[in-house]
Design an enzyme around this catalytic site. Sequence first.
Site, PDB file in Angstrom:
ATOM      1  N   ASN A  34       0.816  -1.201   0.000  1.00  0.00           N
ATOM      2  CA  ASN A  34       0.000   0.000   0.000  1.00  0.00           C
ATOM      3  C   ASN A  34       0.855   1.258   0.000  1.00  0.00           C
ATOM      4  O   ASN A  34       1.143   1.830  -1.049  1.00  0.00           O
ATOM      5  CB  ASN A  34      -0.961  -0.034   1.196  1.00  0.00           C
ATOM      6  CG  ASN A  34      -1.999   1.071   1.130  1.00  0.00           C
ATOM      7  OD1 ASN A  34      -1.897   1.984   0.335  1.00  0.00           O
ATOM      8  ND2 ASN A  34      -3.003   0.988   1.973  1.00  0.00           N
ATOM      9  N   ASP A  35       1.306   1.664   1.162  1.00  0.00           N
ATOM     10  CA  ASP A  35       1.998   2.948   1.272  1.00  0.00           C
ATOM     11  C   ASP A  35       3.231   3.046   0.366  1.00  0.00           C
ATOM     12  O   ASP A  35       3.550   4.121  -0.128  1.00  0.00           O
ATOM     13  CB  ASP A  35       2.404   3.202   2.724  1.00  0.00           C
ATOM     14  CG  ASP A  35       1.176   3.346   3.615  1.00  0.00           C
ATOM     15  OD1 ASP A  35       0.154   3.832   3.123  1.00  0.00           O
ATOM     16  OD2 ASP A  35       1.256   2.958   4.792  1.00  0.00           O
ATOM     17  N   VAL A  36       3.903   1.913   0.131  1.00  0.00           N
ATOM     18  CA  VAL A  36       5.132   1.954  -0.673  1.00  0.00           C
ATOM     19  C   VAL A  36       4.827   2.149  -2.154  1.00  0.00           C
ATOM     20  O   VAL A  36       5.747   2.249  -2.967  1.00  0.00           O
ATOM     21  CB  VAL A  36       5.980   0.672  -0.489  1.00  0.00           C
ATOM     22  CG1 VAL A  36       6.421   0.550   0.952  1.00  0.00           C
ATOM     23  CG2 VAL A  36       5.241  -0.565  -0.946  1.00  0.00           C
TER      24      VAL A  36
END
Lengths: 476, 112
Positions: free
Chosen positions: A402-404
């Site tokens: 997700n965040d990456v």
Amino acid sequence: MSFDTFIRLVYIVAAALFVVGLHMMNSPATARRGNQISAVGMAGAVVGTILLIASGSVTATGTLIWPIIVVGIVVGGGVGAYTARTVKMTAMPQLVSIFNAMGGGAAALVAIDEFVKAVGLGPHTLGTAEVVATVLDVVIGSVTFTGSVIAAGKLQGIVTGTPVKLPAGQAINVVLAVVALVAALYLLFVGQVLGILVLLLLAALIFGVTMVLPIGGADMPVVISLLNAFTGTAVAMAGFVIDNPVLIIAGALVGASGGILTKLMADAMNRSILNIIVGGFGTGDVAAGAAGAVAGAAGGSVRELTVDDAAIQLTYAQHVIIVPGYGLAVAQAQHAAAELAGLLEERGVDVKYAIHPVAGRMPGHMNVLLAEANVPYPQLWEMEDINPEFQRADVALVLGANDVTNPAARSDPSSPIYGMPILDVDKAANIIVVKRSMRPGYAGIDNLLYTDPKTGMLFGDAKDVLTQLIGAVKGL
Amino acid sequence: MTLEQLLSSLTIFVLAILVGFEVISKVPATLHTPLMSGANSIHGIVLVGAMLIAAVANNPLSFLLSVLAVAFASMNVVGGYLVTDRMLEMFKKRPAAGAGKPGAKHAAGGEA
């Protein structure tokens, strides 16, 4: 040359082997040999110590020496060997944490025992240097012990992974710090009393719990690495307490290298170590506000794919890049991912894996998981090598990352993750995201990638979705 | 501990810290987890200290403390090295797991 001198030389060789072994672990080609070399050093130091005690060249006035050593090594070594051999690779980070707890606990016990013996001989028998080392060893070792156990519990799911806000958490920590400080000063300047050391011990044990409980599960890798460095320091202090150079060298080595490693991990997540320990972003109001602001916009424009659509896109692509993340590790879907990749390759699709430095539950953990699923090493691409490849890719398949993958890290200076190195997944021609739900990642912010018109979402558990995809690709 | 001993111990301590900083600074992220685990095994050296306190344990409290210390440290050492080896074994058995950028190989390889 006396036998005692000989064993001291063995200790020096062991210390040298630790340094050489650790250095060889810097490269994949020599890493395994490095670990073995370090193990040889350890075996030498342990056997040497046993011979030293047996030969009587060291004070051996104990009355139960051999039963204690044999029982301890057989039980501890047996449990260690059994769990190390049987643990699932996905559960390995928490096992490392447990082993770390054991090291910290042992270091604290050594200092406590020395103190008990010294107090038995009469008051004020320890010099100032020993008392300082004892205090540091007991405090650091005990914090590590309970802290690592809680960290392991969080990763295993026994302790909740969500940050636990203790009522008056800061007040508790202040009280604990004051108790520890007063106890330490008392031991140094007033008198060496066992009860005071026990007080210090209890304060440190409780502090280990209150320190780790408020930290979120996703930050545990950094916490474990930090506690690993703590244990090294505690062991070095134990070396001062019993005046043994090999403990000082090995402990300081691990303390320093563990500190560097912790910083590397925190950098890769764009977090400061202090931030993680104090808590805050990703857990508090900041993240909630950011999530709320984008949530409305995110709602309407997400495109959902069917499994068959996705299977067709993948099969008729030339270049596919798989982006595995935390969700894949949690769903234990690495074997399914490898099977799908193998199937696509049979059909002439070029498949690569894009590995973000912090993908999985620990930095480098994803490589271990994929290696276990027999993914050939050359297919695993590190972030800086794969990022230019995304614009050539027909499909990027995001599995529980997700965040990456959030382009906001590149484009939106107001985003809390702005500046974090990310995978340029949004450059691919098509993007398929496999995800449980639209819930934001641990950073607590929405992912701009999901509302990109090129992106199709496949909702569900990574393992279930991959199994369906494998079936669909086979049917084409 | 005499002042002389304390000073030489401190010297060793400081130099070992500097070695620790240097020995680790250039590690690929791939190896961070095995490296953490490998460093974790090394502080199992506290087993040496645990055995040395067992050698002079002569009362029930010391028996208990030293047997716990030996058991904890043994678990750290044995489990630590074995689990690290298990992780690294999986890297090793890959063909062509050589160093260098895999990119060059892939760019040259023709796909169907």
